[in-house]
Design an enzyme around this catalytic site. Sequence first.
Site, PDB file in Angstrom:
ATOM      1  N   GLY A 134      -8.204  50.336  49.171  1.00  0.00           N
ATOM      2  CA  GLY A 134      -7.365  50.900  50.225  1.00  0.00           C
ATOM      3  C   GLY A 134      -7.540  50.241  51.581  1.00  0.00           C
ATOM      4  O   GLY A 134      -6.851  50.588  52.528  1.00  0.00           O
ATOM      5  N   HIS A 135      -8.453  49.256  51.711  1.00  0.00           N
ATOM      6  CA  HIS A 135      -8.752  48.642  53.023  1.00  0.00           C
ATOM      7  C   HIS A 135      -8.834  47.132  52.886  1.00  0.00           C
ATOM      8  O   HIS A 135      -9.929  46.590  52.848  1.00  0.00           O
ATOM      9  CB  HIS A 135     -10.074  49.178  53.556  1.00  0.00           C
ATOM     10  CG  HIS A 135     -10.263  48.963  55.017  1.00  0.00           C
ATOM     11  ND1 HIS A 135     -10.836  47.848  55.556  1.00  0.00           N
ATOM     12  CD2 HIS A 135      -9.966  49.767  56.069  1.00  0.00           C
ATOM     13  CE1 HIS A 135     -10.903  47.963  56.869  1.00  0.00           C
ATOM     14  NE2 HIS A 135     -10.384  49.119  57.197  1.00  0.00           N
ATOM     15  N   PHE A 136      -7.911  46.451  52.898  1.00  0.00           N
ATOM     16  CA  PHE A 136      -6.485  46.743  52.730  1.00  0.00           C
ATOM     17  C   PHE A 136      -6.070  46.078  51.440  1.00  0.00           C
ATOM     18  O   PHE A 136      -6.551  44.975  51.162  1.00  0.00           O
ATOM     19  CB  PHE A 136      -5.689  46.183  53.916  1.00  0.00           C
ATOM     20  CG  PHE A 136      -6.143  46.746  55.246  1.00  0.00           C
ATOM     21  CD1 PHE A 136      -5.714  47.992  55.667  1.00  0.00           C
ATOM     22  CD2 PHE A 136      -7.006  46.031  56.061  1.00  0.00           C
ATOM     23  CE1 PHE A 136      -6.112  48.514  56.901  1.00  0.00           C
ATOM     24  CE2 PHE A 136      -7.417  46.546  57.282  1.00  0.00           C
ATOM     25  CZ  PHE A 136      -6.973  47.791  57.708  1.00  0.00           C
TER      26      PHE A 136
END
Length: 145
Positions: free
Chosen positions: A49-51
């Site tokens: 999720g990052h990224f």
Amino acid sequence: MMQYNSNEIAAILPHRYPFALVDRIVDGEEGRWAKGIKCVSVNEPFFQGHFPQYHVMPGVLIIEALAQVGAVAMLSMPEHRGKIGFLGGIKNARFRRQVTPGDVLEMECTITRQKGMVAIAEAKALVNGQEAVTAELTFALSKNV
């Protein structure tokens, strides 16, 4: 000289996957300083999720990894075995370089002051000799758990 592998670190720190962020302690002196490494892999869960399209290790996790190195320095002392080191404060954090998959994060944490169960440390993380993060960290040690 202080050296610990991941199993020995797990005997000192309570952190487990996915929050065990130090692979090895390569040098140090109990209660004074420690130097550790983290080999950053694309398989780290935070990269989902990052990224997803531009993998960058979150700065807060670099700070956490630095705090874990400092906690090893403190908790490796016989009188502190069995305690937990809590992150009590962060001052003057500076993020100077992105940390990405394939990087070896070299972390140093030096205890500069200690009073009772509270310690203050200067911390820095480098990649290829370049500063990635610097900060002053405050630790609060628990009673034995």
